[in-house]
Write an enzyme that holds these catalytic residues in place. Structure first.
Site, mmCIF file in Angstrom:
data_model
loop_
_atom_site.group_PDB
_atom_site.id
_atom_site.type_symbol
_atom_site.label_atom_id
_atom_site.label_comp_id
_atom_site.label_asym_id
_atom_site.label_seq_id
_atom_site.Cartn_x
_atom_site.Cartn_y
_atom_site.Cartn_z
ATOM 1 N N ASP A 1 50.418 35.862 49.188
ATOM 2 C CA ASP A 1 49.920 37.238 49.138
ATOM 3 C C ASP A 1 50.590 37.928 47.965
ATOM 4 O O ASP A 1 51.758 37.670 47.666
ATOM 5 C CB ASP A 1 50.244 37.985 50.431
ATOM 6 C CG ASP A 1 49.413 37.505 51.614
ATOM 7 O OD1 ASP A 1 48.290 37.028 51.397
ATOM 8 O OD2 ASP A 1 49.897 37.621 52.749
ATOM 9 N N ASP B 1 41.832 37.594 51.706
ATOM 10 C CA ASP B 1 41.876 38.623 52.755
ATOM 11 C C ASP B 1 40.845 39.711 52.479
ATOM 12 O O ASP B 1 40.158 40.191 53.392
ATOM 13 C CB ASP B 1 43.268 39.249 52.835
ATOM 14 C CG ASP B 1 44.356 38.260 53.208
ATOM 15 O OD1 ASP B 1 44.048 37.253 53.875
ATOM 16 O OD2 ASP B 1 45.521 38.493 52.822
#
Length: 189
Positions: free
Chosen positions: A129, A143
């Site tokens: 991330d 995401d």
């Protein structure tokens, strides 16, 4: 509810669904590799002031880093989601549903690649991330694809657009006795 279709059978949109999914996977993996090559773990780089930052983190849990000890469970669930979308996608004849399901499939598969192939072990890999917004957990392109896809599912459902492109007509509102023209009921999206 009934559906009305006067335009005939629409072409399958499975190739579009797969193209969107593969594009989402490709962009996700490319941006993750760029983040890994250019950022140190925990390093934060301003992109648009404090509104948008790149911060490299590794997530072994689900959304918001929940369930970090159950990575293998999320891997199995995400695998089932990708398979289910792939199967359901065979029925898609709507351009919008192909785009929507392609985003969701690509997003889930993008994070699955991390889970399968990144450290510490297969099925337990940490998801990369790197996108950080104020008051929001760090996330990635995969995401984003899943979230945008989920929003589109809600929108398409509320608009009554079916997977085959027909529009669901509520018989109480648009039935035969309402005086509406049958030609407009069968529009496709």
């Amino acid at each position: 509810m009934t559906t009305t279709d006067h335009a005939g059978v629409r072409p399958r949109r499975y190739p579009l669904l797969l193209l969107v999914a593969l594009t989402a996977i490709g962009v996700d993996l490319l941006t993750k590799e760029l983040a890994l090559a250019n950022l140190s773990v925990g390093e934060s780089v301003d992109v648009i002031g404090e509104f948008l930052r790149f911060t490299l983190v590794f997530n072994t849990g689900a959304a918001f880093s929940m369930g970090t000890n159950f990575t293998w469970v999320f891997t199995c669930i995400a695998s089932l989601v990708v398979i289910a979308i792939g199967y359901m996608g065979l029925r898609v004849r709507s351009l919008w549903w192909a785009l929507t399901l392609g985003l969701m499939m690509g997003g889930a598969a993008g994070n699955l690649v991390d889970r399968f192939f990144r450290d510490p072990a297969p099925f337990q890999g940490a998801v990369v991330d790197f996108i950080r917004l104020p008051n929001w957990p760090v996330f990635n392109i995969a995401d984003s694809c899943v979230v945008v896809g989920a929003v589109l599912v809600v929108a398409l459902t509320f608009k009554g657009i079916n997977l085959d492109g027909t529009i669901a007509v509520d018989e109480r509102e648009g039935g035969e006795d309402s005086g509406e023209d049958d030609e407009t009921e069968g529009r496709k999206r």
